[in-house]
Scaffold this motif. Structure first.
Motif, PDB file in Angstrom:
ATOM      1  N   CYS A 389      42.788  42.206  38.540  1.00  0.00           N
ATOM      2  CA  CYS A 389      41.927  41.753  39.616  1.00  0.00           C
ATOM      3  C   CYS A 389      42.409  42.414  40.906  1.00  0.00           C
ATOM      4  O   CYS A 389      43.592  42.376  41.216  1.00  0.00           O
ATOM      5  CB  CYS A 389      42.007  40.237  39.743  1.00  0.00           C
ATOM      6  N   CYS A 392      43.830  39.602  43.416  1.00  0.00           N
ATOM      7  CA  CYS A 392      45.014  38.815  43.065  1.00  0.00           C
ATOM      8  C   CYS A 392      46.089  39.645  42.384  1.00  0.00           C
ATOM      9  O   CYS A 392      47.210  39.193  42.211  1.00  0.00           O
ATOM     10  CB  CYS A 392      44.636  37.670  42.136  1.00  0.00           C
ATOM     11  N   CYS A 407      39.521  37.118  35.921  1.00  0.00           N
ATOM     12  CA  CYS A 407      40.754  36.799  36.641  1.00  0.00           C
ATOM     13  C   CYS A 407      40.828  35.276  36.671  1.00  0.00           C
ATOM     14  O   CYS A 407      39.954  34.626  37.229  1.00  0.00           O
ATOM     15  CB  CYS A 407      40.727  37.335  38.067  1.00  0.00           C
ATOM     16  N   TYR A 409      42.774  33.435  38.256  1.00  0.00           N
ATOM     17  CA  TYR A 409      43.165  32.840  39.534  1.00  0.00           C
ATOM     18  C   TYR A 409      41.908  32.599  40.385  1.00  0.00           C
ATOM     19  O   TYR A 409      41.681  31.532  40.885  1.00  0.00           O
ATOM     20  CB  TYR A 409      44.109  33.767  40.307  1.00  0.00           C
ATOM     21  N   CYS A 410      41.074  33.671  40.538  1.00  0.00           N
ATOM     22  CA  CYS A 410      39.965  33.569  41.499  1.00  0.00           C
ATOM     23  C   CYS A 410      38.587  33.623  40.843  1.00  0.00           C
ATOM     24  O   CYS A 410      37.574  33.535  41.519  1.00  0.00           O
ATOM     25  CB  CYS A 410      40.086  34.665  42.549  1.00  0.00           C
TER      26      CYS A 410
END
Ligand SMILES: [Zn+2]
Ligand SMILES: [Zn+2]
Length: 673
Positions: A389, A392, A407, A409-410
């Motif tokens: 990503c 991130c 991703c 995380y996001c």
């Protein structure tokens, strides 16, 4: 006499905050104390509660109060210092005070039991007399010990980071520091990762301190553990060696806390309370005015960063005590290998040749896999590219059901493809190899060799870990195949070759610590070869030889690694610059999970708008479904964990999580799966 305190404040091992006020019946008023357990009515049941306070006045209307039923303990099971620590734990790690206290109580005493009898056939760890005297220190060790002794002398809270390469004699520094603390009539706790809590480690301390040593770890039975805990509580053993939970050992007057291999993930508890024993230990030492030594050959970024800010004092040991040199390391570029032999093979030609040679010379070999297969990472086997990503810098995770790379995380996503965006070849794919595959390939190539595999599947019984290692030490095994289990502080003088099958497995974890883990593992694994008189060799196979974690790891160059990694952490706002809180919502219906977590994310974003907090996601977890439950996560980036947990608490006051869903809160997470 506590007759002036007819009310008690009680907490329970439940996810409810408290403390709750109760009436102490007259006949118990001169017996009840802070830190004892009681039976008390709660929500229609009678539960074990912990008395955390006694007072003359209750916090609420008396008419609504219930009475304590009976006392469980005559004497406090938990002292004032540990009560204070549990309070800190509950604030920092977002759990209830009762859940935090429960972590400090030996397992055998749970559910209101007052003692655990060891079964007859169990022998308690052999008590022995101290028989060995201190070793002579080299000048680096002396300097380190001198600094530590000043702090011990002053009964000062101070944290030292003892950064010493493998074999540099950290343990001897620990031993002599402990001796100083005992002379001041204080206690010491030594935490070691569960994995390195071998009989050899404990033996070394018993040889020096005899019966003063108690051990607390999961390989003891409940009965043995209770006996050891009692010895500590009664002040018979001023030295405690143990795994994570020994940070709560009920020692009197803590003078020194040592956390060996401070970077280890096993210090983090995965269940509530999700504490890190290193950080909890530092909080405990701060209150006690105790000295802390964090030891590691590969310190966590957080700890090393703290030395650069002068929060911790750095002490370095750069020489191996016996003058042995670190093993030579070779890196095999698997991209080149693939080009030449045209198929993916577990063993490169160089590694295969090196194994043959060792077998011929009757020397031992360790083959190492960073971890058990994590098949969702995708990389290019032609150019080594890993899809990440952009925002991130986290490896994208393949969700096969959705045919997407995500991703986690996001929630950035890209369609799944086999074409590498860098070299344009159709070489994107998995290179998952498990320990079993390595074992069977080795058996096929070297039919005469005695091969054993050691991972969490083969070491399920209490004793199997020890049996493997002792067989290996005796030379009954030629090739030992394993996971990180075999990478830790063990001495095998006859091992002259360590092969790392695939350095990229850790490198491509969807985790911001992937590079740090890779560096740590490679450094540690390399330390396993050549501990005897014979020179060792390490061969690392990788698709990413130019990666800084791989190259610095192969050169044992912590500083080179740290400089690169800390820059990247600063740019992307990862620890140690910001703290993370990982929230996972789980439930059987994906729609409900997604809707609820989206609402929660929105609330958190609104509530944190004025602060420096950042909310990432929500996104599906890398393993999106476990045991029928869907899992979606949010990541909170925040300057301090307390700010984060307060923010969360405020939001959750009027945002109730539906009962069919479950919210997991992990502060300072180590793995974000
Ligand atoms: Zn490519
Ligand atoms: Zn992202």
């Amino acid at each position: 006499m506590n007759t002036d305190f007819p009310y008690a404040q009680i907490v329970f091992n439940l996810p409810v905050k408290g403390p709750f006020d109760y009436i102490v019946p007259p006949e118990l008023r001169n017996k009840i104390k802070r830190g004892v357990r009681v039976w008390a009515p709660f929500g229609g049941r009678t539960l074990v509660g912990y008395v955390v306070g006694l007072s003359g006045k209750p916090g609420v209307d008396i008419s609504r109060l219930k009475q304590i039923k009976s006392l469980i303990d005559a004497e406090p099971i938990i002292d004032a210092a540990l009560l204070k620590l549990s309070k800190w734990l509950s604030k920092y790690y977002f759990c209830s005070p009762g859940e935090a206290i429960e972590a400090a109580i030996p397992g055998g005493l749970k559910k209101g039991r007052t003692s655990v009898k060891p079964r007859l056939q169990e022998k308690s760890p052999e008590a022995q007399e101290a028989s060995k005297s201190p070793l002579i220190l080299n000048s680096e060790q002396k300097t380190a010990l001198r600094e530590i002794s000043i702090s011990i002398e002053k009964s000062q809270f101070r944290v030292f980071l003892l950064h010493g390469i493998t074999g540099s004699g950290k343990t001897e520094v620990y031993l002599q520091a402990i001796k100083m603390v005992l002379e001041k009539d204080k206690s010491a706790i030594l935490l070691v990762p569960e994995i390195s809590l071998t009989p050899q480690t404990v033996e070394r301390f018993r040889e020096r301190f005899g019966k003063k040593v108690a051990t607390l770890h999961s390989r003891l039975t409940a009965g043995q553990r209770f006996e050891e805990w009692k010895k500590v509580k009664e002040g018979r053993c001023p030295i405690v060696i143990g795994a994570r939970s020994a940070v709560f050992a009920p020692v009197k007057k803590l003078g020194l806390l040592i956390i060996d291999e401070e970077h280890e993930t096993t210090y983090k508890q995965e269940d509530v309370p999700r504490y890190n024993a290193r950080d909890a230990g530092i909080a405990r030492a701060r209150e006690a005015g105790a000295t802390v030594i964090l030891g590691s050959a590969t310190p966590s970024l957080e700890s090393f960063y703290n030395t650069s800010k002068y929060k911790y004092k750095l002490l370095s040991l750069n020489e191996r005590v016996d003058g042995r040199i670190l093993p030579a390391t070779k890196i095999v570029d698997m991209r080149e290998e693939l080009k030449i032999i045209k198929r993916f093979s577990v063993f490169s030609r160089m590694l295969e040749e090196a194994i043959r040679e060792r077998l011929k010379r009757k020397e031992q070999i360790i083959l190492f896999l960073n971890r058990r297969g994590f098949s969702t990472f995708i990389h290019c086997r032609r150019c080594g590219l890993v899809l990440k990503c952009k925002r991130c810098s986290i490896a994208l995770t393949h969700h096969s059901g959705k045919r997407k790379l995500i991703c986690h995380y996001c929630n950035y996503s890209a369609p799944y493809t086999e074409i590498c965006p860098q070299c344009k070849n159709a070489y994107l794919g998995y290179s998952g190899t498990g320990t079993q595959k390595v074992e069977s390939e080795a058996a096929r190539l070297f039919p005469a060799a005695r091969i054993e595999r050691m991972d969490t599947d083969t070491t399920t019984t209490r004793d199997s870990h020890r049996r493997f290692l002792s067989a290996f030490k005796k030379g009954e095994i030629d090739i030992l195949v394993g996971t990180q289990m075999i990478a830790k502080g063990l001495d095998f003088p006859r091992v002259t070759l360590v092969g790392v099958i695939m350095a990229d497995t850790a490198l491509n974890l969807p985790d911001f610590r992937a590079a740090e883990r890779t560096f740590q593992l490679l450094t540690q694994v390399a330390g396993r070869a050549g501990r005897g008189d014979k020179k060792g060799e390490v061969i690392i196979q990788t698709f990413a030889p130019e990666n800084y974690a791989v190259s610095a790891g192969s050169r044992h160059d912590y500083h080179a690694f740290y400089e690169k990694e800390i820059t990247y952490r600063r740019e992307l706002g990862y620890p140690p610059f910001l703290h993370l809180i990982h929230l996972t919502l789980r439930g059987k219906k994906e729609e409900r999970v997604v809707q609820t977590i989206q609402k929660l994310a929105l609330r958190l974003k609104t509530a944190s708008a004025a602060s420096k907090a950042e909310v990432l996601g929500p996104a599906a977890s890398p393993i999106p479904r476990i045991r029928g439950k869907f899992r979606w996560s949010l990541v909170l980036k925040i300057p301090t964990p307390i700010q984060g947990t307060q923010l969360l608490e405020n939001v959750l006051k009027d945002f109730k999580i539906p009962p069919d869903l479950n919210l997991r809160v992990d502060v300072d997470p180590l793995g974000m799966m």
